[in-house]
Design a protein around this motif. Structure first.
Motif, PDB file in Angstrom:
ATOM      1  N   VAL A   7      -3.989  -0.691 -12.866  1.00 42.20           N
ATOM      2  CA  VAL A   7      -3.983  -0.062 -11.553  1.00 42.20           C
ATOM      3  C   VAL A   7      -4.625  -1.014 -10.556  1.00 42.20           C
ATOM      4  CG1 VAL A   7      -4.807   1.910 -10.205  1.00 42.20           C
ATOM      5  CG2 VAL A   7      -4.076   2.231 -12.582  1.00 42.20           C
ATOM      6  N   LEU A   8      -3.886  -1.309  -9.485  1.00 39.47           N
ATOM      7  CA  LEU A   8      -4.350  -2.216  -8.444  1.00 39.47           C
ATOM      8  C   LEU A   8      -4.761  -1.384  -7.236  1.00 39.47           C
ATOM      9  CD1 LEU A   8      -1.317  -4.669  -8.679  1.00 39.47           C
ATOM     10  CD2 LEU A   8      -3.471  -4.789  -9.952  1.00 39.47           C
ATOM     11  N   LEU A   9      -5.971  -1.567  -6.770  1.00 39.88           N
ATOM     12  CA  LEU A   9      -6.473  -0.831  -5.615  1.00 39.88           C
ATOM     13  C   LEU A   9      -6.729  -1.801  -4.478  1.00 39.88           C
ATOM     14  CD1 LEU A   9      -8.742   1.374  -7.756  1.00 39.88           C
ATOM     15  CD2 LEU A   9      -6.980   2.270  -6.264  1.00 39.88           C
ATOM     16  N   TYR A  10      -6.248  -1.436  -3.294  1.00 40.27           N
ATOM     17  CA  TYR A  10      -6.285  -2.313  -2.130  1.00 40.27           C
ATOM     18  C   TYR A  10      -7.204  -1.760  -1.050  1.00 40.27           C
ATOM     19  CZ  TYR A  10      -2.229  -4.532  -4.226  1.00 40.27           C
ATOM     20  OH  TYR A  10      -1.386  -5.192  -5.087  1.00 40.27           O
ATOM     21  N   THR A  11      -7.924  -2.664  -0.380  1.00 40.51           N
ATOM     22  CA  THR A  11      -8.745  -2.294   0.771  1.00 40.51           C
ATOM     23  C   THR A  11      -7.829  -2.116   1.978  1.00 40.51           C
ATOM     24  OG1 THR A  11      -9.168  -4.627   1.221  1.00 40.51           O
ATOM     25  CG2 THR A  11     -10.806  -3.454  -0.124  1.00 40.51           C
ATOM     26  N   PRO A  12      -8.303  -1.432   3.008  1.00 45.22           N
ATOM     27  CA  PRO A  12      -7.398  -1.098   4.113  1.00 45.22           C
ATOM     28  C   PRO A  12      -6.941  -2.292   4.931  1.00 45.22           C
ATOM     29  CG  PRO A  12      -9.632  -0.433   4.637  1.00 45.22           C
ATOM     30  CD  PRO A  12      -9.647  -0.898   3.217  1.00 45.22           C
ATOM     31  N   ALA A  13      -5.681  -2.204   5.323  1.00 48.89           N
ATOM     32  CA  ALA A  13      -5.101  -3.141   6.279  1.00 48.89           C
ATOM     33  C   ALA A  13      -4.558  -2.288   7.410  1.00 48.89           C
ATOM     34  CB  ALA A  13      -3.994  -3.960   5.640  1.00 48.89           C
ATOM     35  N   GLY A  14      -5.053  -2.464   8.595  1.00 48.10           N
ATOM     36  CA  GLY A  14      -4.556  -1.707   9.729  1.00 48.10           C
ATOM     37  C   GLY A  14      -5.271  -0.390   9.930  1.00 48.10           C
ATOM     38  N   VAL A  15      -4.932   0.252  11.022  1.00 53.26           N
ATOM     39  CA  VAL A  15      -5.581   1.493  11.440  1.00 53.26           C
ATOM     40  C   VAL A  15      -5.323   2.621  10.445  1.00 53.26           C
ATOM     41  CG1 VAL A  15      -5.627   3.271  13.245  1.00 53.26           C
ATOM     42  CG2 VAL A  15      -5.504   0.861  13.869  1.00 53.26           C
ATOM     43  N   PHE A  16      -4.080   2.777   9.998  1.00 49.18           N
ATOM     44  CA  PHE A  16      -3.761   3.876   9.084  1.00 49.18           C
ATOM     45  C   PHE A  16      -4.551   3.746   7.776  1.00 49.18           C
ATOM     46  CE2 PHE A  16      -1.068   6.310   6.140  1.00 49.18           C
ATOM     47  CZ  PHE A  16      -1.157   7.532   6.787  1.00 49.18           C
TER      48      PHE A  16
END
Length: 162
Positions: A7-16
């Motif tokens: 499982v790959l978890l990503y930090t936020p990119a952009g406002v949403f």
């Protein structure tokens, strides 16, 4: 290092993405699951948001995508064996579903998602339930699971953190 089911978890990119992390009290706004590893070519199973909005959203949804490493923050592995036959069957049954924008409102307790669409953590949760035989987040509908919940569940173990 990566294997199917990770499982790959990503930090936020952009406002949403930032809104998702604020609402879910998490560092993570997106998740994908490693699907296939063939040498240096890695693909993931995911539901991504559409990229073009006018005249209508296109692209995205549930599909197989090339590995994306930008904003990757955490990799976790199921603690139970992954059944690749069930993995293939689940992928074949769900690829092509659209992104579930309405289902995201469940995080705000406004709506229930549609059964023929999925957003990222919903897709990952349903897949993990199918391929490991474990009831990940028992008694919680998959469309109520956020990426941050996948970051702390004991059914997954950390294998890499940014």
């Amino acid at each position: 290092m990566l294997q199917p089911g990770d499982v790959l978890l990503y930090t936020p990119a952009g406002v949403f993405g930032k809104l998702i992390t604020l609402k879910t009290w998490s560092d993570y706004s997106h998740t994908e699951v490693v699907y296939r590893v063939q040498g240096s070519v890695i693909s993931t199973y995911a539901s991504r948001d559409p990229k073009r909005w006018f005249p209508k959203p296109s692209g995205g949804g549930v599909n197989i995508y090339p590995l994306r490493t930008s904003e990757l923050g955490l990799i976790r592995r199921p603690t139970h064996p992954v059944d690749m036959t069930k993995f293939e069957a689940f992928v074949n049954a769900t690829v092509g579903q659209k992104y579930d924008w309405v289902g995201l409102l469940k995080f705000f307790r406004i709506s229930k998602g549609k059964q023929d669409r999925m957003f990222c953590s919903e897709a990952a949760t349903r897949l993990l339930r199918a391929i490991t035989g474990e009831q990940l987040f028992a008694n919680v509908d998959a469309d109520a699971v956020s990426p941050g919940m996948l970051a702390w569940t004991p059914e997954l173990e950390d294998i890499w953190r940014a």
